[in-house]
Motif scaffolding. Structure first.
Motif, PDB file in Angstrom:
ATOM      1  N   LYS A   1      11.218   1.055   2.806  1.00 57.18           N
ATOM      2  CA  LYS A   1       9.989   1.700   2.356  1.00 57.18           C
ATOM      3  C   LYS A   1      10.054   1.846   0.837  1.00 57.18           C
TER       4      LYS A   1
ATOM      5  N   CYS B   1       8.270   3.247  -1.317  1.00 57.25           N
ATOM      6  CA  CYS B   1       7.938   4.525  -1.954  1.00 57.25           C
ATOM      7  C   CYS B   1       9.187   5.389  -2.091  1.00 57.25           C
TER       8      CYS B   1
ATOM      9  N   HIS C   1       0.829  -1.215   0.000  1.00 60.84           N
ATOM     10  CA  HIS C   1       0.000   0.000   0.000  1.00 60.84           C
ATOM     11  C   HIS C   1       0.860   1.259   0.000  1.00 60.84           C
ATOM     12  N   ILE C   2       0.343   2.305  -0.624  1.00 61.13           N
ATOM     13  CA  ILE C   2       0.996   3.609  -0.544  1.00 61.13           C
ATOM     14  C   ILE C   2       0.115   4.510   0.317  1.00 61.13           C
ATOM     15  N   GLY C   3       0.682   4.927   1.470  1.00 60.77           N
ATOM     16  CA  GLY C   3      -0.079   5.803   2.358  1.00 60.77           C
ATOM     17  C   GLY C   3       0.353   7.233   2.140  1.00 60.77           C
ATOM     18  N   CYS C   4       1.536   7.566   2.678  1.00 58.63           N
ATOM     19  CA  CYS C   4       1.994   8.953   2.637  1.00 58.63           C
ATOM     20  C   CYS C   4       2.800   9.262   1.382  1.00 58.63           C
ATOM     21  N   ASP C   5       3.479   8.247   0.837  1.00 59.41           N
ATOM     22  CA  ASP C   5       4.380   8.424  -0.312  1.00 59.41           C
ATOM     23  C   ASP C   5       5.572   9.327   0.017  1.00 59.41           C
TER      24      ASP C   5
ATOM     25  N   THR D   1       7.849   8.549   2.886  1.00 54.62           N
ATOM     26  CA  THR D   1       8.732   7.862   3.834  1.00 54.62           C
ATOM     27  C   THR D   1       8.285   7.947   5.291  1.00 54.62           C
ATOM     28  N   GLY D   2       7.045   8.355   5.519  1.00 51.81           N
ATOM     29  CA  GLY D   2       6.619   8.544   6.900  1.00 51.81           C
ATOM     30  C   GLY D   2       5.875   7.373   7.514  1.00 51.81           C
ATOM     31  N   CYS D   3       5.023   6.701   6.729  1.00 53.19           N
ATOM     32  CA  CYS D   3       4.022   5.838   7.368  1.00 53.19           C
ATOM     33  C   CYS D   3       4.351   4.358   7.375  1.00 53.19           C
ATOM     34  N   GLY D   4       5.224   3.913   6.479  1.00 52.00           N
ATOM     35  CA  GLY D   4       5.614   2.503   6.473  1.00 52.00           C
ATOM     36  C   GLY D   4       4.640   1.544   5.796  1.00 52.00           C
ATOM     37  N   ALA D   5       3.510   2.043   5.259  1.00 53.26           N
ATOM     38  CA  ALA D   5       2.529   1.144   4.630  1.00 53.26           C
ATOM     39  C   ALA D   5       3.132   0.394   3.444  1.00 53.26           C
ATOM     40  N   CYS D   6       4.126   1.018   2.795  1.00 54.02           N
ATOM     41  CA  CYS D   6       4.712   0.460   1.574  1.00 54.02           C
ATOM     42  C   CYS D   6       5.905  -0.451   1.848  1.00 54.02           C
TER      43      CYS D   6
HETATM   44  S1  FES Z   1       3.882   5.194   1.595  1.00 57.83           S
HETATM   45 FE1  FES Z   1       4.242   5.961   3.576  1.00 57.83          FE
HETATM   46  S2  FES Z   1       6.297   5.351   3.892  1.00 57.83           S
HETATM   47 FE2  FES Z   1       5.966   4.768   1.850  1.00 57.83          FE
END
Ligand code: FES
Ligand SMILES: Cc1cc2nc3c(=O)[nH]c(=O)nc-3n(C[C@H](O)[C@H](O)[C@H](O)COP(=O)(O)OP(=O)(O)OC[C@H]3O[C@@H](n4cnc5c(N)ncnc54)[C@H](O)[C@@H]3O)c2cc1C
Ligand code: FES
Lengths: 154, 267
Positions: free
Chosen positions: A57, A59, A36-40, A42-47
């Motif tokens: 990460k 993204c 998943h792409i959350g913040c794009d 480097t903040g959220c870690g979803a990717c």
């Molecule tokens: S999408 Fe949030 S860290 Fe990559």
């Protein structure tokens, strides 16, 4: 530019633009939308995926930087229909609610357990610093990873 | 978020990288871990025409012992530093510093060379390279040279590197009595204040990051130090222009600097 990447054990070769992120490549070219792409940013870690075994990460990695590397995504964790012990532990411990952060949590958990097969709660929380969850309050995620460690260690 | 278009070239030697920097000048950027550069390019704060990827240069990710020094290749990731037995036994302060950078994913990609070249005023390593009196080894079209840490940082995102130079390694003396103390920005985990202290006999060397737009050696603390830690820490920001931002205004940051210097001196 031509790249060749092993994703979940299978070799893929494509001609990509240098500015394409690995996350985009996985989702849009390989159709592996479990990442998943959350913040794009480097903040959220979803990717989070693993690159040659280490959580990163995706993204913030260009697909061209992963040329010649081995990538594992959430789709590569299960063994056929048998879930990976980390996935099972998340299911059994209610380690997810909406599930958006979960692929990244599972891939980061794999990195934590690879380097430290029997982590304490504090070590798990330290390992999850780069992964945000807006639903669970983290408590059951930490519990899931503890439980996964027990399953894996038998 | 997608960066502006660029070309990408992965080089296999320092010479190849330097030649490209020389040829493209300002339009070329070195790419190492990409964990400062790629976010900046996505936000279009930076739009190089060509990225020169140095991550494949043979030997630039090694950690070796050279007499009384430890030589760390510029491409060593923060994780490699955290996990190095040599660093943990001979330069423990650097492992402590690397351990509190960002998160595990960032540490798996970001490199010491990239962090020093980027010179973010809130980065962690600068405090430690200053306190250890490390030397930065660089190479450019005119050959190799060594820059003392105290001469390297020149301002916000500004270093003594010439446009055609890259960092190849960082050379540290062995340090057994050092420690790093940090007050984290709660979201990014960069340093609001980071303090590195190295004790040698009765004297002390203190490096501070996050407080001013340039990391610095707190010479006023060093001069005041006589084992009476509390008093020496009061000099943490003497003569320094203290930054003010939404994480901490100058007054609060100055207070934090004194508290963290005291902690580092007493640790
Ligand atoms: S999408 Fe949030 S860290 Fe990559
Ligand atoms: C979410 C997040 C949290 C972070 N938290 C912290 C933190 O707590 N503390 C901290 O200190 N840092 C933090 N960082 C920054 C991180 O440590 C970066 O990895 C580091 O600053 C840059 O290293 P890099 O290898 O990724 O460099 P890159 O992004 O590849 O490059 C950065 C700059 O340096 C240049 N460059 C790279 N290598 C060289 C070289 N060998 N010679 C000359 N120039 C070079 C590039 O051209 C570019 O201008 C964080 C980053 C992120 C994304
Ligand atoms: S389960 Fe919804 S964000 Fe984590």
């Amino acid at each position: 530019m031509n790249i060749s990447i092993t994703v979940n054990g299978k070799v893929y070769s494509h001609d990509v633009e240098p500015r394409m992120s690995l996350a985009q490549y996985l989702r849009e070219v390989l159709d592996l939308t479990g990442t998943h792409i959350g913040c794009d940013t480097t903040g959220c870690g979803a990717c989070t995926i693993t690159l040659d075994g280490n959580a990163v990460k995706s993204c913030t990695l260009l697909a061209v930087q992963a040329d010649g590397c081995e990538v594992t995504t959430i789709e590569g964790m299960a063994n056929g229909h048998a879930m990976h012990p980390i996935q099972e532990a998340f299911k059994e411990n209610h380690g997810l609610q909406c599930g958006f952060c979960t692929p990244g949590m599972v891939m980061t958990a794999a990195d934590i357990l690879k380097n430290n097969p029997n982590p304490t709660e504090e070590e798990i929380r330290h390992g999850l610093e780069g992964n945000f969850c807006r639903c669970t309050g983290y408590h059951n995620i930490v519990k899931s990873i503890r439980h996964a460690a027990e399953k894996i260690n038998g | 978020m997608i960066p502006a278009k660029f070309d990408y070239k992965k080089v296999s030697s320092v010479k190849e990288a330097v030649d490209l920097l020389d040829e493209y000048g300002y339009d070329a950027k070195i790419l190492s871990g990409g964990h400062s550069l790629i976010p900046a390019m996505k936000l279009r704060l930076n739009r190089p025409e060509i990225l020169v990827d140095i991550s494949g240069i043979h030997g630039m990710d090694s950690i070796t012992e050279d007499g009384n020094e430890i030589v760390i290749g510029a491409n060593c990731t923060h994780s490699a530093i955290v996990n190095s037995e040599l660093i943990n036994s001979e330069l423990d302060i650097l492992a402590q510093t690397a351990k509190c950078i960002g998160d595990v994913q960032v540490r798996n990609r970001g490199t010491i060379g990239g962090s020093l070249a980027h010179a973010d005023p809130s980065a962690d390593y600068p405090a430690t390279v200053l306190a250890c009196d490390a030397k930065i080894e660089v190479e450019g079209k005119n050959g190799k040279r060594t820059i003392a840490a105290t001469d390297f940082f020149q301002g916000i995102f500004t270093t003594a590197l010439e446009d055609d130079e890259i960092i190849t390694a960082v050379r540290f003396p062995k340090v057994t009595n050092g420690n790093y103390q940090k007050f984290f920005q709660s979201a990014s985990r960069f340093a609001v204040v980071g303090v590195a202290v190295v004790k040698e006999g009765g004297s002390v060397k203190v490096g501070i990051t996050g407080v001013s737009d340039t990391p610095y050696r707190a010479t006023a603390v060093e001069n005041a130090y006589s084992g009476n830690t509390g008093e020496a820490a009061d000099h943490a920001v003497d003569g320094v222009e203290v930054m003010s931002d939404h994480f901490a205004d100058a007054e609060y940051r100055s207070h934090l600097a004194k508290v963290f210097v005291k902690r580092a001196l007493e640790a």
